[in-house]
Enzyme design. Structure first.
Site, PDB file in Angstrom:
ATOM      1  N   SER A   1       0.846  -1.192   0.000  1.00 15.54           N
ATOM      2  CA  SER A   1       0.000   0.000   0.000  1.00 15.54           C
ATOM      3  C   SER A   1       0.886   1.249   0.000  1.00 15.54           C
ATOM      4  O   SER A   1       2.047   1.197   0.425  1.00 15.54           O
ATOM      5  CB  SER A   1      -0.859  -0.046   1.263  1.00 15.54           C
ATOM      6  OG  SER A   1      -1.243   1.241   1.638  1.00 15.54           O
ATOM      7  N   SER A   2       0.328   2.369  -0.416  1.00 10.41           N
ATOM      8  CA  SER A   2       1.110   3.610  -0.465  1.00 10.41           C
ATOM      9  C   SER A   2       1.461   4.123   0.933  1.00 10.41           C
ATOM     10  O   SER A   2       2.302   5.009   1.067  1.00 10.41           O
ATOM     11  CB  SER A   2       0.349   4.686  -1.228  1.00 10.41           C
ATOM     12  OG  SER A   2      -0.871   4.950  -0.583  1.00 10.41           O
ATOM     13  N   CYS A   3       0.834   3.548   1.978  1.00 11.23           N
ATOM     14  CA  CYS A   3       1.140   4.010   3.343  1.00 11.23           C
ATOM     15  C   CYS A   3       2.527   3.567   3.805  1.00 11.23           C
ATOM     16  O   CYS A   3       2.979   3.942   4.885  1.00 11.23           O
ATOM     17  CB  CYS A   3       0.074   3.560   4.332  1.00 11.23           C
ATOM     18  SG  CYS A   3       0.093   1.805   4.619  1.00 11.23           S
TER      19      CYS A   3
ATOM     20  N   TYR B   1       0.559  -1.129  10.599  1.00 16.73           N
ATOM     21  CA  TYR B   1       0.162  -1.727   9.324  1.00 16.73           C
ATOM     22  C   TYR B   1       1.250  -1.503   8.270  1.00 16.73           C
ATOM     23  O   TYR B   1       1.639  -2.419   7.543  1.00 16.73           O
ATOM     24  CB  TYR B   1      -1.155  -1.077   8.889  1.00 16.73           C
ATOM     25  CG  TYR B   1      -1.700  -1.540   7.581  1.00 16.73           C
ATOM     26  CD1 TYR B   1      -2.365  -2.757   7.465  1.00 16.73           C
ATOM     27  CD2 TYR B   1      -1.603  -0.743   6.440  1.00 16.73           C
ATOM     28  CE1 TYR B   1      -2.888  -3.170   6.252  1.00 16.73           C
ATOM     29  CE2 TYR B   1      -2.124  -1.144   5.227  1.00 16.73           C
ATOM     30  CZ  TYR B   1      -2.768  -2.357   5.143  1.00 16.73           C
ATOM     31  OH  TYR B   1      -3.293  -2.762   3.942  1.00 16.73           O
TER      32      TYR B   1
ATOM     33  N   LYS C   1       3.637  -4.080   6.077  1.00 21.07           N
ATOM     34  CA  LYS C   1       3.718  -4.073   4.605  1.00 21.07           C
ATOM     35  C   LYS C   1       5.170  -3.934   4.135  1.00 21.07           C
ATOM     36  O   LYS C   1       5.578  -4.544   3.151  1.00 21.07           O
ATOM     37  CB  LYS C   1       2.868  -2.930   4.039  1.00 21.07           C
ATOM     38  CG  LYS C   1       1.376  -3.158   4.196  1.00 21.07           C
ATOM     39  CD  LYS C   1       0.935  -4.304   3.330  1.00 21.07           C
ATOM     40  CE  LYS C   1      -0.561  -4.528   3.350  1.00 21.07           C
ATOM     41  NZ  LYS C   1      -0.922  -5.779   2.672  1.00 21.07           N
TER      42      LYS C   1
ATOM     43  N   HIS D   1     -13.368   4.419   2.687  1.00 18.95           N
ATOM     44  CA  HIS D   1     -12.460   5.401   2.070  1.00 18.95           C
ATOM     45  C   HIS D   1     -13.271   6.516   1.394  1.00 18.95           C
ATOM     46  O   HIS D   1     -14.491   6.451   1.333  1.00 18.95           O
ATOM     47  CB  HIS D   1     -11.556   4.696   1.059  1.00 18.95           C
ATOM     48  CG  HIS D   1     -10.625   3.706   1.687  1.00 18.95           C
ATOM     49  ND1 HIS D   1     -10.463   2.433   1.219  1.00 18.95           N
ATOM     50  CD2 HIS D   1      -9.815   3.815   2.763  1.00 18.95           C
ATOM     51  CE1 HIS D   1      -9.587   1.783   1.976  1.00 18.95           C
ATOM     52  NE2 HIS D   1      -9.182   2.606   2.920  1.00 18.95           N
TER      53      HIS D   1
HETATM   54  N1  LIG Z   1      -8.679  -0.992  -1.010  1.00 17.70           N
HETATM   55  C1  LIG Z   1      -7.730  -0.089  -1.199  1.00 17.70           C
HETATM   56  O1  LIG Z   1      -7.994   1.112  -1.408  1.00 17.70           O
HETATM   57  C2  LIG Z   1      -6.284  -0.507  -1.153  1.00 17.70           C
HETATM   58  C3  LIG Z   1      -5.344   0.483  -1.380  1.00 17.70           C
HETATM   59  C4  LIG Z   1      -4.010   0.148  -1.330  1.00 17.70           C
HETATM   60  C5  LIG Z   1      -3.641  -1.159  -1.049  1.00 17.70           C
HETATM   61  N2  LIG Z   1      -4.568  -2.127  -0.849  1.00 17.70           N
HETATM   62  C6  LIG Z   1      -4.062  -3.490  -0.544  1.00 17.70           C
HETATM   63  O2  LIG Z   1      -4.681  -4.497  -1.291  1.00 17.70           O
HETATM   64  C7  LIG Z   1      -4.772  -5.694  -0.512  1.00 17.70           C
HETATM   65  C8  LIG Z   1      -6.206  -6.182  -0.506  1.00 17.70           C
HETATM   66  O3  LIG Z   1      -7.040  -5.157  -0.002  1.00 17.70           O
HETATM   67  P1  LIG Z   1      -8.613  -5.164  -0.190  1.00 17.70           P
HETATM   68  O4  LIG Z   1      -9.053  -3.753  -0.271  1.00 17.70           O
HETATM   69  O5  LIG Z   1      -8.991  -6.130  -1.268  1.00 17.70           O
HETATM   70  O6  LIG Z   1      -9.054  -5.744   1.233  1.00 17.70           O
HETATM   71  P2  LIG Z   1     -10.382  -6.557   1.622  1.00 17.70           P
HETATM   72  O7  LIG Z   1     -11.480  -6.230   0.659  1.00 17.70           O
HETATM   73  O8  LIG Z   1     -10.604  -6.350   3.066  1.00 17.70           O
HETATM   74  O9  LIG Z   1      -9.933  -8.062   1.368  1.00 17.70           O
HETATM   75  C9  LIG Z   1      -8.965  -8.686   2.170  1.00 17.70           C
HETATM   76  C10 LIG Z   1      -9.193 -10.181   2.071  1.00 17.70           C
HETATM   77  O10 LIG Z   1      -8.248 -10.843   2.931  1.00 17.70           O
HETATM   78  C11 LIG Z   1      -8.939 -11.864   3.623  1.00 17.70           C
HETATM   79  N3  LIG Z   1      -8.318 -12.146   4.911  1.00 17.70           N
HETATM   80  C12 LIG Z   1      -8.096 -11.292   5.936  1.00 17.70           C
HETATM   81  N4  LIG Z   1      -7.545 -11.951   6.983  1.00 17.70           N
HETATM   82  C13 LIG Z   1      -7.396 -13.240   6.600  1.00 17.70           C
HETATM   83  C14 LIG Z   1      -6.890 -14.403   7.233  1.00 17.70           C
HETATM   84  N5  LIG Z   1      -6.404 -14.372   8.484  1.00 17.70           N
HETATM   85  N6  LIG Z   1      -6.921 -15.572   6.561  1.00 17.70           N
HETATM   86  C15 LIG Z   1      -7.413 -15.617   5.297  1.00 17.70           C
HETATM   87  N7  LIG Z   1      -7.905 -14.550   4.631  1.00 17.70           N
HETATM   88  C16 LIG Z   1      -7.906 -13.371   5.287  1.00 17.70           C
HETATM   89  C17 LIG Z   1     -10.321 -11.292   3.834  1.00 17.70           C
HETATM   90  O11 LIG Z   1     -11.250 -12.290   4.134  1.00 17.70           O
HETATM   91  P3  LIG Z   1     -12.416 -11.968   5.214  1.00 17.70           P
HETATM   92  O12 LIG Z   1     -13.113 -10.737   4.712  1.00 17.70           O
HETATM   93  O13 LIG Z   1     -13.231 -13.197   5.175  1.00 17.70           O
HETATM   94  O14 LIG Z   1     -11.708 -11.716   6.509  1.00 17.70           O
HETATM   95  C18 LIG Z   1     -10.577 -10.611   2.494  1.00 17.70           C
HETATM   96  O15 LIG Z   1     -11.086 -11.521   1.547  1.00 17.70           O
HETATM   97  C19 LIG Z   1      -4.248  -5.339   0.881  1.00 17.70           C
HETATM   98  O16 LIG Z   1      -2.919  -5.773   0.989  1.00 17.70           O
HETATM   99  C20 LIG Z   1      -4.292  -3.829   0.912  1.00 17.70           C
HETATM  100  O17 LIG Z   1      -3.260  -3.289   1.691  1.00 17.70           O
HETATM  101  C21 LIG Z   1      -5.884  -1.825  -0.888  1.00 17.70           C
END
Ligand SMILES: NC(=O)c1ccc[n+]([C@@H]2O[C@H](COP(=O)([O-])OP(=O)(O)OC[C@H]3O[C@@H](n4cnc5c(N)ncnc54)[C@H](OP(=O)(O)O)[C@@H]3O)[C@@H](O)[C@H]2O)c1
Length: 327
Positions: free
Chosen positions: A110-112, A139, A143, A186
């Site tokens: 992530s950008s953080c 966090y 990362k 967000h």
């Molecule tokens: N969304 C953004 O704006 C954004 C921006 C920058 C970077 N990112 C990065 O992209 C990645 C994905 O983000 P996202 O937005 O897709 O998040 P998300 O929608 O919350 O999805 C995260 C997934 O990880 C699963 N997970 C969490 N804990 C787990 C565990 N202990 N065992 C197995 N599965 C687990 C969750 O399942 P459950 O829901 O069932 O727990 C969910 O399916 C992250 O690394 C994040 O830092 C996202």
């Protein structure tokens, strides 16, 4: 005929993981060669079950899009969970992947990861040059450790085992599968929800915190998935030319930023809200600008395709179908 690789997408029900699965299918990757497990089926913080899963499934490639993610409030309230769970998930998946012969893995950060006062636009080499934003430091540290895990496995096992683990750092994402929770979402999903509710209730105005002048960057999640598959599949010689063994992560951004005022106006128009937008200038603005430098990714042959207007339209349709009709 060459066999399609067996690909494990960790976090396939999340916003990014589901977009990666859509992208792989759209590119003709057969569904039966994509391996997924829900959180309930496979807790990635549990080393023993992760090892057993990899030993049984033996995937060829891994997209690591599972993470514990949340907004400022959640990061501040549960810092131990954020650092512990993310460190464990990454360490377990990356080590189990290595032990089971996985040569290609993509880690999502992530950008953080960048210092709070990093020069804008933020280049990859700003990493570890200054203090992090305190609210999500645990966090961000996890990362950064994820990037360093990938780099360390490459350095130790690249030659001997063909290990080639890469990392991508996305900017703010939006689109299908976003989180529209009223207190924990967000900017874009929060505004989509607020303008939609204001339209339904015929509220005369929507008030936005701050002056509306801070600039932010937003990337459509399917573009992020496209970039992820692009980086995973890049020829190693080309990837090596543009990265360094200890500075290997790649920013993924839209390449341009917009003011909060502009994004609010665009969302109001997308939703069809007729009222006024006002700004509460007594409330804090936050950082004036947050933009990724995407020249490394551009040089590697990838650029975002979905413009903000079209992306917001698609995001709003998803909100109407998958969220508004069910809440
Ligand atoms: N969304 C953004 O704006 C954004 C921006 C920058 C970077 N990112 C990065 O992209 C990645 C994905 O983000 P996202 O937005 O897709 O998040 P998300 O929608 O919350 O999805 C995260 C997934 O990880 C699963 N997970 C969490 N804990 C787990 C565990 N202990 N065992 C197995 N599965 C687990 C969750 O399942 P459950 O829901 O069932 O727990 C969910 O399916 C992250 O690394 C994040 O830092 C996202």
């Amino acid at each position: 005929m060459t066999q399609h690789p067996k690909i494990y997408v960790a976090g396939h029900r999340g916003m990014v993981g589901s977009a990666i699965v859509r992208q792989l299918l759209a590119q003709g990757h057969p569904a039966e060669r994509i391996v997924t497990r829900t959180h309930a089926e496979l807790d990635l913080t549990n080393q023993a079950v992760v090892n057993a899963f990899f030993a049984e499934e033996k995937p060829d490639q891994v997209y690591l899009a599972a993470a514990k993610v949340g907004g400022i409030h959640a990061n501040n309230t549960y810092p131990a969970e954020f650092i512990y769970q993310n460190l464990m998930m990454q360490a377990n998946v990356i080590n189990a992947a290595f032990r089971n012969g996985v040569q290609k893995l993509l880690f999502l950060g992530s950008s953080c990861i960048y210092p709070k006062l990093a020069p804008q636009p933020m280049r990859e080499d700003a990493l570890l040059t200054g203090p992090l934003e305190p609210t999500n430091e645990p966090y961000a540290v996890a990362k950064i450790a994820g990037i360093k895990l990938c780099e360390s496995y490459n350095r130790q096992y690249g030659q001997s085992h063909g290990v080639d683990y890469r990392s991508v750092m996305p900017t703010n994402l939006y689109g299908p599968g976003d989180n529209y929770h009223p207190e924990n979402s967000h900017v874009i999903p929060a505004l989509i929800r607020r303008f939609h509710e204001a339209k339904v209730s015929q509220a005369p105005s929507v008030t936005i915190w701050g002056t509306g002048t801070p600039r932010r960057e937003f990337l459509y999640v399917d573009d992020m998935a496209g970039a992820s598959v692009h980086v995973m599949n890049l020829d190693k010689a080309i990837y090596d030319q543009h990265t360094q063994p200890m500075l290997s992560h790649i920013n993924v951004g839209y390449g341009e930023d917009v003011t909060i005022r502009e994004v609010a106006q665009a969302i109001s128009k997308t939703v069809g809200y007729q009222g006024e937008i006002t700004f509460d200038t007594t409330k804090p603005d936050g950082t004036p600008r947050k933009l990724m430098d995407t020249s490394r990714l551009n040089a590697l042959g990838w650029k975002a395709q979905m413009g903000l207007e079209a992306g917001l339209h698609a995001a709003y349709q998803d909100f109407l179908i998958n969220y508004a009709s069910k809440n």
